[in-house]
Write an enzyme that holds these catalytic residues in place. Structure first.
Site, mmCIF file in Angstrom:
data_model
loop_
_atom_site.group_PDB
_atom_site.id
_atom_site.type_symbol
_atom_site.label_atom_id
_atom_site.label_comp_id
_atom_site.label_asym_id
_atom_site.label_seq_id
_atom_site.Cartn_x
_atom_site.Cartn_y
_atom_site.Cartn_z
ATOM 1 C CB ILE A 622 -0.962 0.039 1.216
ATOM 2 C CG1 ILE A 622 -0.202 -0.227 2.512
ATOM 3 C CG2 ILE A 622 -2.133 -0.888 1.037
ATOM 4 C CD1 ILE A 622 -0.997 0.054 3.759
ATOM 5 N N GLY A 623 2.127 1.107 0.125
ATOM 6 C CA GLY A 623 2.946 2.312 0.133
ATOM 7 C C GLY A 623 4.410 1.939 0.216
ATOM 8 C CG PHE A 627 13.903 1.978 6.922
ATOM 9 C CD1 PHE A 627 15.276 1.908 6.998
ATOM 10 C CD2 PHE A 627 13.246 2.992 7.598
ATOM 11 C CE1 PHE A 627 15.988 2.815 7.768
ATOM 12 C CE2 PHE A 627 13.951 3.895 8.359
ATOM 13 C CZ PHE A 627 15.332 3.813 8.454
ATOM 14 C CE LYS A 648 5.392 2.904 8.467
ATOM 15 N NZ LYS A 648 5.969 4.156 8.899
ATOM 16 C CG ASP A 741 8.181 15.295 8.489
ATOM 17 O OD1 ASP A 741 7.784 16.302 7.871
ATOM 18 O OD2 ASP A 741 8.551 14.254 7.912
HETATM 19 P P1 AMP Z 1 5.447 5.818 5.857
HETATM 20 O O1 AMP Z 1 6.729 5.106 5.643
HETATM 21 O O2 AMP Z 1 4.964 5.744 7.264
HETATM 22 O O3 AMP Z 1 5.481 7.235 5.342
HETATM 23 O O4 AMP Z 1 4.349 5.035 4.982
HETATM 24 C C1 AMP Z 1 4.310 5.101 3.569
HETATM 25 C C2 AMP Z 1 2.890 5.019 3.078
HETATM 26 O O5 AMP Z 1 2.303 3.778 3.464
HETATM 27 C C3 AMP Z 1 1.965 6.088 3.681
HETATM 28 O O6 AMP Z 1 1.996 7.279 2.955
HETATM 29 C C4 AMP Z 1 0.614 5.411 3.586
HETATM 30 O O7 AMP Z 1 0.072 5.573 2.293
HETATM 31 C C5 AMP Z 1 0.943 3.950 3.802
HETATM 32 N N1 AMP Z 1 0.754 3.605 5.220
HETATM 33 C C6 AMP Z 1 1.684 3.644 6.203
HETATM 34 N N2 AMP Z 1 1.140 3.252 7.368
HETATM 35 C C7 AMP Z 1 -0.145 2.963 7.127
HETATM 36 C C8 AMP Z 1 -1.232 2.513 7.940
HETATM 37 N N3 AMP Z 1 -1.078 2.299 9.253
HETATM 38 N N4 AMP Z 1 -2.434 2.316 7.362
HETATM 39 C C9 AMP Z 1 -2.587 2.550 6.039
HETATM 40 N N5 AMP Z 1 -1.613 2.984 5.226
HETATM 41 C C10 AMP Z 1 -0.395 3.188 5.765
#
Ligand code: AMP
Length: 979
Positions: A622-623, A627, A648, A741
């Site tokens: 989803i993203g 890392f 993650k 941030d």
């Molecule tokens: P981050 O590394 O935390 O910036 O996560 C990257 C992307 O993953 C975010 O911009 C969200 O689109 C998605 N993402 C991260 N954590 C979540 C979560 N708990 N629920 C849904 N999407 C998430």
């Protein structure tokens, strides 16, 4: 009636004609002998003694027919009668020839039975021009032999009707010819026509009149009637017989319209239709205001709401009342466990999606704080459907206040809470206590110990073991005793590297949930074995190695022992003084920087629970984080409910430093427990692929969510979201955590549109943020979101987080617009330093804008604090009329000023360039289809015109209308709002 030659035949024809002929609307007539009268002008060959025309007056009108009756000629007959040139319609390649005629029975002619015929022939010949009177029979092809169904005997008149098809026509016109070869025939009527499928409306699509094709079905495309649409182009087929068959691509009425007959009619007042469908408008449901005509939805009455997932046909619902009869029942006091139970609220607000969440506050004297992770809720503390929950890991002699809140799908729209609370104190009858310490094994340099604890003890119980040499150590201050302290999660230990034949004092204490030792320790002395002469003398305690138990942390502490206290040595001895100092006992309510741990892994272990990877199922990427990939997945821990989670991952090939940085986010997140902070479920650290597992937020990052729903949410909803973010930030600032941030991209949104703060990096703060820009003061900073003092000299505080919160407020009210649009970072910093601030977004309530501007005060001491922000936003939500006053909005400033000119400052060269500049490119086709192809035409447009070309979302409508307004006022200049 007796047939008496051609004249009789003519009369009969007229009579029949008057009764039976009816015009079919799908037949296009090319020639009608009856209608042509005397002007028929058909060619006869031979001119004499062949076909003849006769006429008769009937009811004052002249009627004509052709007849021939040379039945007795022994030399054989060949009499031709040719029509005039019949023009063909370009599409009509197949025509029908309908003949009405009588044929006389040959037996009625005495002596002519050899030569008399009872049939005649139909011929046709194509031509591009009218060849006039030249007739060459060789040019005709035979179409059919015309035989009567019934021949007319003496005294009878039997009219036959035959229709023949002349197919494959391609030239501009054609002739028909009738060849008589010796019959007695009267031709009363010749009608030549082709068939069409008439103009029609089928399935709310209109189809044009279409000529029936000669060979097969003809495919015809149609168009939806006004206020109807279809996903696929409407299609239908016209048969060779001029009938419409197999309609495809049904059209459906637009929202606000219903099908009536073959049209889409506006829903009447008091009814609505929310979707494109072929259904009818529905009456406004309960608890709604009556709608105006053409409504897509009926607005909820004040105090009633609709959840985002509620269909518009359901009644608006009210908020639930508070849960009833909340009670706390002690189940096993010894294990610190109780059961909370309650009854559902009296009034569910008409909803069946009630869930409960339990809050817990623990008070030690006057100091109260959230229980956080220190207590365990079974099955969970939130999202509960049942009305009972078990709370465990409670501590004795503390006051606990539990709140139970009932929430439904509409609770997010109101700040009113439906909660009940109960306060209870736990008096543990039997707190865990070390009852004995045994020596299991010893050598010259090691001692293996184990100890017993009065049951019951939770399996998570941890122990602190302190030990020292019994005698004083040479060269040390007698006021100071050095202890080695071990934290253990088992009740056994092997202490090594000891001195031979030396007595040691050991003290074991049970650690409480906060990780502090209790007052129930037990002390024992044990000695190592006498020195083996072959071994060297070791006189200093070097530390301890642990065999049986898992050693978590080793620290050497120095205890200042006052002689006075030493002399009165008791269980509450000097060792306790260290651990029970006010500093140590202070509740853990400030954030602990994982960096202060020498071993970062210990920090992760302390703040995050370990999950076995077998309990995690990854479903979909989803993203992408810095890392590695982020997945949506399922967490299924045995004995617990399955939960949707975000996972993650750490991509392969990481260094140890990267692994620690990655996990530091969990060490930070694990310290927070708040409904507006993303919840850590746990970590995977003991396996090759490290993972961080958090609650799953269905709607993803806030900035994207807002962009995708531009104009679709009310100010009330947006302010509700901001309140949630502010509450999360208040919690973080209370814990002295500075986020650094805070930006809409780092807020996640769940299915209920609840917003939660996320992205807690450590050394990685901002490293993975694409907005991070290196500054002269070092480090990466997201300039547009950061307070000036943090940019200038890295003064990051909760007050700089408040500045960022102001920018988030702006992002939210502007539906994800980029702060300061495409100004460069340098321009942003310069204009901020010159006192300029972002202008109010379109439709932003004045009170909300004022709060933003306060967050951007240069003097950080004057900025509001998060508790102030939360209470201001809550007040606004409590009195929604306070959101009605809208801040001044200057379209030329607030909608990215290039709306007055193109990117290079020149006027826009095209409609699409202009639409792109205001991010409304999706409407390019609407403009061009409506014939709006120049900017001059755009300038003439009124709001109604914009609506008419298909811009329906109110936010988009306003954006375009405001931009046109700005375009008209060319005198204005680009400026950012000054405060
Ligand atoms: P981050 O590394 O935390 O910036 O996560 C990257 C992307 O993953 C975010 O911009 C969200 O689109 C998605 N993402 C991260 N954590 C979540 C979560 N708990 N629920 C849904 N999407 C998430």
């Amino acid at each position: 009636m007796e047939y008496r030659g051609p004249r009789d035949a003519l009369f009969f024809y007229l009579f029949i004609n008057g009764v039976f002929i009816s015009l079919q609307n799908k037949e296009e007539v090319l020639l009608d002998m009856k209608a042509s009268g005397a002007e028929l002008g058909w060619l006869k060959s031979p001119d004499e003694n062949g076909w003849e025309i006769s006429q008769q007056v009937l009811n004052g009108s002249l009627h004509y027919n052709y007849f021939v009756c040379n039945v007795e000629s022994p030399s054989g007959q060949e009499n031709w009668l040719r029509t005039t040139f019949i023009q063909r319609q370009p599409a009509a390649s197949r025509v029908f020839v309908e003949l009405r005629f009588i044929v006389r029975d040959c037996n009625t002619f005495d002596g002519a039975s050899q030569t008399c015929k009872e049939t005649f022939n139909l011929f046709a010949s194509e031509s591009d021009v009218d060849i006039g009177t030249s007739f060459r029979k060789g040019q005709f092809r035979k179409v059919a032999t015309i035989a009567p169904d019934e021949i007319s005997h003496r005294g009878e008149i039997k009219i036959n009707t035959e229709t023949k098809v002349v197919d494959g026509l391609s030239r501009k016109g054609f002739y028909l010819a009738f060849q008589d070869i010796g019959a007695c025939v009267a031709l009363f009527s010749v009608r030549v026509y082709y068939k069409t499928c008439p103009t029609t409306v089928k399935g709310l699509a209109s189809f044009p009149e279409t000529v029936a094709s000669g060979e097969a079905l003809r495919k015809v495309t149609g168009a939806c009637v006004e206020n109807a649409v279809s996903e696929d182009q409407p299609l239908i087929f016209c048969t060779t017989d001029g009938e419409w068959v197999v309609p495809m691509g049904q059209c459906q009425c637009l929202p606000g319209y219903e099908p009536v007959d073959d049209a889409c009619r506006e829903c009447s007042s008091g009814s609505f239709k929310s979707a494109v469908s072929s259904g009818r408008c529905e009456a406004c449901p309960e608890n709604t205001e009556p709608s105006s005509p053409g409504a897509l939805i009926c607005p909820c009455k004040e105090g009633f709401y609709r959840a985002p997932t509620d269909p518009s046909s359901t009644a608006c619902s009210g908020l639930p009342s508070e849960p009833l009869n909340l009670a706390a029942t002690m189940t096993t006091a010894a294990a610190g466990r109780l059961t909370l139970s309650w009854n559902p609220p009296l009034d569910t607000g008409g909803r069946s999606d009630l869930v409960y969440s339990v809050t817990c506050e623990r008070c030690e004297g006057a100091s109260c704080q959230s229980c956080g992770e220190r207590v365990r809720f079974e099955p969970a503390s939130s999202g509960l459907h049942e009305t009972v929950v078990t709370v465990s890991e409670l501590e004795p002699h503390l006051n606990y206040t539990f709140g139970v809140e009932a929430r439904s799908g509409v609770s997010q729209f109101s700040s009113r809470r439906a909660s009940s609370s109960v306060t209870t104190t736990l008096h543990f009858t039997d707190p865990p206590k070390v009852t004995s310490i045994q020596l299991d094994e010893r050598s010259t340099t090691s001692l293996s110990l184990s100890w017993s604890v009065r049951k019951p003890v939770p399996i998570t119980t941890r122990y602190q073991l302190m030990f020292r040499r019994k005698d004083s150590i040479e060269g040390t201050d007698p006021a100071v005793t050095t202890y080695t302290v071990l934290f253990l999660d088992k009740n056994t230990v092997q202490v090594t590297d000891l001195s031979p034949a030396t007595a040691y004092v050991f003290r074991v204490q049970v650690l409480n949930a906060e990780g502090n030792p209790g007052s129930d320790g037990l002390e024992r002395e044990f000695s190592t074995m006498t020195k083996d002469p072959s071994q060297a003398n070791t006189s200093v305690i070097l530390g301890a190695a642990v065999g049986g138990g898992a050693m978590l942390l080793v620290v050497v502490v120095v205890l200042l022992l006052h002689r006075r206290r030493r002399s009165s040595h008791t269980r509450q001895g000097p060792e306790d003084t260290y651990f029970s100092s006010p500093e140590q006992l202070k509740p853990l309510k400030t954030y602990v920087d994982p960096h202060t741990y020498e071993d970062p892994n210990a920090a992760v272990l302390r703040f995050a629970s370990e999950i076995h990877p077998n309990h995690i199922t990854k479903q979909k990427v989803i993203g992408a984080g810095e890392f590695g990939e982020v997945y949506r997945g399922i967490l299924k821990v045995p004995g617990r409910k399955e939960t949707a989670v975000a996972i993650k991952t750490l991509k392969p090939g990481y260094s140890e430093k990267q692994r620690q940085d990655f996990l530091s986010e969990a060490s930070i997140m694990g310290q927070f427990t708040h409904e507006n902070i993303i919840r850590l479920e746990g970590v995977v650290t003991k396996f090759k692929h490290a993972m961080i597992v958090t609650e799953y937020m269905e709607n993803g990052a806030l900035d994207k969510y807002l962009k995708d729903h531009d104009g679709e949410m009310s100010s009330f909803q947006l302010v509700g979201m901001l309140r949630g973010i502010a509450a999360g930030m208040k919690y973080l600032s209370d814990m002295s955590y500075v986020h650094r941030d805070l930006a809409a991209r780092n807020i996640l949104v769940n299915i209920n549109l609840e917003c939660k703060v996320s992205d807690f990096g450590l050394s990685r703060v901002l490293e993975d943020d694409p907005e991070g820009t290196y500054t002269t003061s070092g480090g990466k900073i997201p300039i547009r979101w950061t307070a000036p003092e943090a940019i200038a000299y890295r003064k990051f505080t909760s007050a700089s987080d408040v500045w960022s919160f102001g920018i988030v407020m702006w992002e939210v009210m502007a539906f994800g617009e980029r702060p300061y649009w495409d100004m460069s970072n340098h321009e942003v910093m310069k204009s901020i330093n010159e006192g300029f601030r972002l202008p109010a977004p379109m439709d932003c309530p004045s009170a909300v804008y004022q709060l933003m501007v306060q967050c951007w005060l240069q003097d950080r001491a004057k900025r509001p604090r998060f508790p102030d922000i939360v209470s201001i936003l809550e007040k606004l939500l409590k009195s929604p009329e306070s959101l009605k006053a809208i801040a001044d909005f200057d379209p030329r400033v607030s909608i990215r000023l290039p709306s007055t000119s193109g990117p290079d400052g020149s006027p826009f060269r095209s409609v699409s360039e202009w639409l792109e500049s205001i991010k409304m490119s999706q409407y390019s086709a609407n403009f061009s289809c409506a014939g709006i192809i120049s900017m001059d035409q755009v300038l003439q447009m009124k709001t109604e015109d914009i609506k008419n070309i298909g811009v329906r979302l109110p936010g988009h409508l306003k954006r375009i209308a405001y931009s046109i307004l700005g375009l008209k006022d060319q005198t204005s200049t680009l400026s950012v709002f000054a405060v």
